[in-house]
Design an enzyme around this catalytic site. Structure first.
Site, PDB file in Angstrom:
ATOM      1  N   ASP A  72     -23.288  32.840  44.950  1.00  0.00           N
ATOM      2  CA  ASP A  72     -24.287  33.850  45.268  1.00  0.00           C
ATOM      3  C   ASP A  72     -25.621  33.110  45.451  1.00  0.00           C
ATOM      4  O   ASP A  72     -25.748  31.936  45.064  1.00  0.00           O
ATOM      5  CB  ASP A  72     -24.359  34.859  44.113  1.00  0.00           C
ATOM      6  CG  ASP A  72     -25.483  35.859  44.273  1.00  0.00           C
ATOM      7  OD1 ASP A  72     -25.591  36.438  45.373  1.00  0.00           O
ATOM      8  OD2 ASP A  72     -26.253  36.041  43.322  1.00  0.00           O
ATOM      9  N   ASP A 114     -29.371  34.826  45.229  1.00  0.00           N
ATOM     10  CA  ASP A 114     -30.493  35.308  44.425  1.00  0.00           C
ATOM     11  C   ASP A 114     -30.178  35.260  42.937  1.00  0.00           C
ATOM     12  O   ASP A 114     -29.180  35.828  42.482  1.00  0.00           O
ATOM     13  CB  ASP A 114     -30.862  36.727  44.840  1.00  0.00           C
ATOM     14  CG  ASP A 114     -31.308  36.790  46.290  1.00  0.00           C
ATOM     15  OD1 ASP A 114     -32.230  36.050  46.649  1.00  0.00           O
ATOM     16  OD2 ASP A 114     -30.705  37.568  47.060  1.00  0.00           O
ATOM     17  N   ASP A 131     -24.720  35.781  39.362  1.00  0.00           N
ATOM     18  CA  ASP A 131     -25.505  36.229  38.206  1.00  0.00           C
ATOM     19  C   ASP A 131     -25.227  37.682  37.831  1.00  0.00           C
ATOM     20  O   ASP A 131     -25.693  38.154  36.795  1.00  0.00           O
ATOM     21  CB  ASP A 131     -27.000  36.090  38.503  1.00  0.00           C
ATOM     22  CG  ASP A 131     -27.476  37.119  39.520  1.00  0.00           C
ATOM     23  OD1 ASP A 131     -28.295  37.990  39.146  1.00  0.00           O
ATOM     24  OD2 ASP A 131     -27.022  37.080  40.677  1.00  0.00           O
TER      25      ASP A 131
END
Length: 567
Positions: free
Chosen positions: A113, A115, A395
C-alpha cells in the site's frame, strides 16, 4: 570463524549463486506441520570438496554439538559486523514482530500500500489539515464550529465509535468495553459498566460501530466527538433537522469526504509535500534488497495516479541509486485500486500510458506496467503466482490486511508507526508496572487468607468444621479481629492500586492507555485484530532493511492459562 571475502571483491561482484548452488523451487520446500523451514539453495556436490566435506559422509560428531559451536561462532561474527542477532532485534522498537510463522524465502511477490505504509505522513500536519477542511465544510452548512481546534491526543487507532450513543470506546480482545468517552469527556468506570455491562462491540453491525482502522481515522473521530458536545449542549441550529448521534456522524463523514472529493486537501499536499511527508532514506534501499533477491514488487494503492506519482517521486527518487525512479522498483503498479473491492471483485483495468495520466483498457498486466483499477486475481494471473506466495503490506486492518487474507489467502504484514512510541512508553513504565504487580500480588495473598477465615466463620455458624487448622484454633473474637485487620489492609491496598491502574499506559496516551493493551495484562481489541489477520507487524517498511529478504520469522510460543510450569 572469520569472514574470508575481501571488501573489494565483495563490492564488485559478490557470490555467483548459480555456479555454486543448486536451486530448489519454493513449491518443493520440505515442511513440517505446514511450516516451510527449508531454504531454496543447496550446495552442489562438486563444491563440497572445497570445504573438505565428503558428499557421501555425514558431519562428524553429534549434530547438537556441531550446531552449538556453529551458532556461537555465528553470534560472534554477527557481533563483530555490528549486526544484531534475531534474539537481540526483538528488543528493538524497529523489530518485525511475528504472529504467524513466515518464511520470506517462500514469498515470490511483495505488494505494498502507499499512504501511511510506503509513505508516512506527519499526522499532526496531514490530519490537522483534513480536520480543518472538514470543519470548514460543516460551517458552510450551518454547524457551530467556532472555538474548536484539532486535538490529536483525543483519539488513538483501534478505538471504536458507537454511533448510537455518541461514544468512543476501547474494547478488550473479547470485545468487552473497558474505557469510554462521551463527546470529549471520559466516562467513569461505573458509567461504562452500567452502559456496556451487557453489550459487546460487534463490528458486523456497521450501522452502529465504526472501527478506527488507520491514522486516517483520527481527523474524523476528533471532529465527531467535538460535535457530539455541541449536539448535547443544544448549540446546533434546529434548522439542520432533528439530528441524533448517528445522523451527526453521517454529517461529519460527508464534510470530510467533500474535502477529499473536491481535491482541496490533496492539492495542498502535492504543492508542498515536504510539509506533510516524513522522509525515510532507508525505505528505498529495503525494497531494492527485496527486488534484487528476486521478489516481484507490487504497488497497490487507492490513491489516484497524479497524487501517487507526486508523492512517490518526492519520497523515493532522491534516495535511489544510479538515476533510478520509483517506477523502476515495481514490477506492477496499481492506482485507484478501490480496496477492499480490489481483493473481492473484478473491475475493469486500464493501463496508464502517458505522464499526464491518459489511460486505455487492458486485460492483462505486464511487468513494469502502471494500471488503474482491476483486481488482485488479475495481478496473480499476470505474474502466475497465487495465495500464500504473495505478502501484502499495508496500514489498514480491514482494507489491506484482513481482506487480502480472507479472500485470497495472501500472507500479510501490518504497518503501525505508533508501535515505536508504545515500545518506548512500555520501557519507561517498567518500574511503575512492577510496583503495581507487586501490590496486586500482595493483595491476592492477603485476600486469600481473608477468604479462608471468612469461610471458617461461615462454617462455624453452621456447626461444621473449619477448612484450615489455623482457623479452628481461633476463638470467635480472634477470628473477627483478624478478618477486620485483613479487610482494612485490602482496602488500603485498593486505594493505592486503583490510581496506579488508571495511570498505567498514560505515557502513551493519558485517556486511553497503551495501544495494544486493555488493562494491565489483557490485550486490546486492536491487538486481537492484528494477531488474527497480520502474520507479521512492524512500525515501518524500512525495518525490513535490518533483516535479509530470506528471513525466517518464527512466532513466539503462545502461552495458555494452564501453562504454569517454567522451563
Amino acid at each position: 570463524m572469520k569472514c574470508q571475502c575481501s571488501s573489494s571483491s565483495n563490492s564488485s561482484s559478490g557470490v555467483d549463486e548459480k555456479s555454486v548452488f543448486s536451486l530448489t523451487s519454493s513449491s518443493k520446500y520440505e515442511d513440517y506441520l505446514g511450516e516451510k523451514t527449508k531454504g531454496d539453495l543447496n550446495v552442489k556436490v562438486e563444491h563440497l570438496e572445497a570445504f573438505g566435506i565428503d558428499s557421501q559422509a555425514t558431519i562428524k560428531g553429534p549434530m547438537e554439538e556441531v550446531a552449538r559451536v556453529e551458532a556461537e561462532e555465528a553470534e560472534d561474527l554477527l557481533r563483530d559486523l555490528g549486526i544484531p542477532t534475531p534474539f537481540l532485534s526483538r528488543q528493538s522498537p524497529r523489530d518485525i514482530f511475528c504472529s504467524r510463522t513466515l518464511h520470506l524465502q517462500s514469498i515470490s511477490a511483495i505488494g505494498y500500500d502507499m499512504d501511511y505504509t510506503l509513505i508516512h505522513y506527519n499526522v499532526i500536519a496531514w490530519e490537522g489539515r483534513a480536520y480543518d477542511y472538514c470543519m470548514e465544510n460543516l460551517k458552510k452548512v450551518g454547524f457551530p464550529v467556532d472555538g474548536l481546534a484539532f486535538d490529536p491526543d483525543l483519539v488513538i487507532r483501534g478505538l471504536v465509535i458507537d454511533k448510537e450513543k455518541g461514544n468512543l470506546v476501547k474494547a478488550d480482545r473479547f470485545a468487552y468495553v473497558k474505557r469510554a468517552m462521551h463527546g470529549t469527556k471520559m466516562l467513569s468506570n461505573r458509567a461504562v459498566s452500567e452502559m456496556y455491562g451487557r453489550e459487546l462491540v460487534d463490528l458486523r453491525k456497521e450501522s452502529r460501530w465504526e472501527f478506527l482502522n488507520t491514522l486516517f481515522s483520527v481527523s474524523e473521530a476528533v471532529a465527531y466527538m467535538q460535535m457530539v458536545d455541541r449536539l448535547d449542549d443544544g448549540t446546533i441550529a434546529a434548522q439542520l433537522g432533528p439530528l441524533d448521534y448517528e445522523g451527526l456522524y453521517k454529517a461529519v463523514g460527508r464534510a470530510l469526504i467533500r474535502a477529499h472529493v473536491e481535491g482541496q486537501l490533496k492539492s495542498e499536499i502535492m504543492s508542498k509535500p515536504e510539509l506533510f511527508v516524513t522522509p525515510d532514506p532507508e525505505l528505498p534501499l529495503a525494497l531494492l534488497d527485496q527486488k534484487e533477491a528476486g521478489k516481484k514488487l507490487l504497488l497497490i494503492t487507492n490513491s489516484d495516479y497524479h497524487y501517487t506519482d507526486k508523492m512517490m517521486q518526492h519520497s523515493f527518487n532522491r534516495f535511489l541509486p544510479n538515476d533510478m525512479g520509483w517506477r523502476d522498483l515495481f514490477d506492477i503498479m496499481v492506482v485507484s485500486a478501490r480496496k477492499p473491492e480490489f481483493f473481492q471483485l473484478s473491475h475493469p483495468m486500464y493501463e496508464v500510458v502517458t505522464r499526464e495520466g491518459l489511460m486505455r483498457p487492458c486485460f492483462k498486466a505486464k511487468t513494469g506496467g502502471l494500471y488503474s483499477g482491476g483486481s488482485a486475481q488479475m495481478v496473480e494471473n499476470s505474474l502466475n503466482i497465487h495465495g500464500d506466495e504473495v505478502l501484502y503490506v499495508g496500514d489498514h486492518i480491514y482494507t489491506d490486511v484482513s481482506q487480502s487474507k480472507v479472500h485470497l489467502r495472501w500472507r500479510t504484514a501490518l504497518i503501525c508507526r505508533e508501535l515505536e512510541e508504545e515500545f518506548s512508553a512500555l520501557i519507561h513504565s517498567r518500574g511503575h508496572r512492577a510496583s503495581l504487580v507487586e501490590l496486586i500480588n500482595q493483595k491476592e495473598v492477603v485476600g486469600d487468607l481473608f477468604n479462608q477465615l471468612r469461610l471458617a466463620s461461615q462454617r462455624r455458624t453452621k456447626g461444621r468444621p473449619a477448612q484450615t487448622l489455623a482457623a479452628t484454633n481461633l476463638d470467635d473474637q480472634e477470628l473477627s479481629e483478624s478478618m477486620q485487620k485483613l479487610l482494612i489492609v485490602m482496602q488500603r491496598l485498593d486505594q493505592k492500586i486503583a490510581p496506579m491502574l488508571e495511570a498505567d499506559g498514560e505515557l502513551f496516551n493519558k485517556r486511553w492507555g497503551f495501544l495494544s493493551r486493555a488493562g494491565l495484562w489483557d490485550k486490546s481489541y486492536l491487538m486481537r485484530q492484528i494477531e488474527k489477520y497480520a502474520d507479521i507487524y512492524t512500525s515501518r517498511v524500512s525495518n525490513f532493511l535490518h533483516y535479509t529478504p530470506f528471513m525466517y520469522f518464527r512466532s513466539q510460543e503462545q502461552t495458555l492459562a494452564h501453562d504454569s510450569y517454567s522451563y
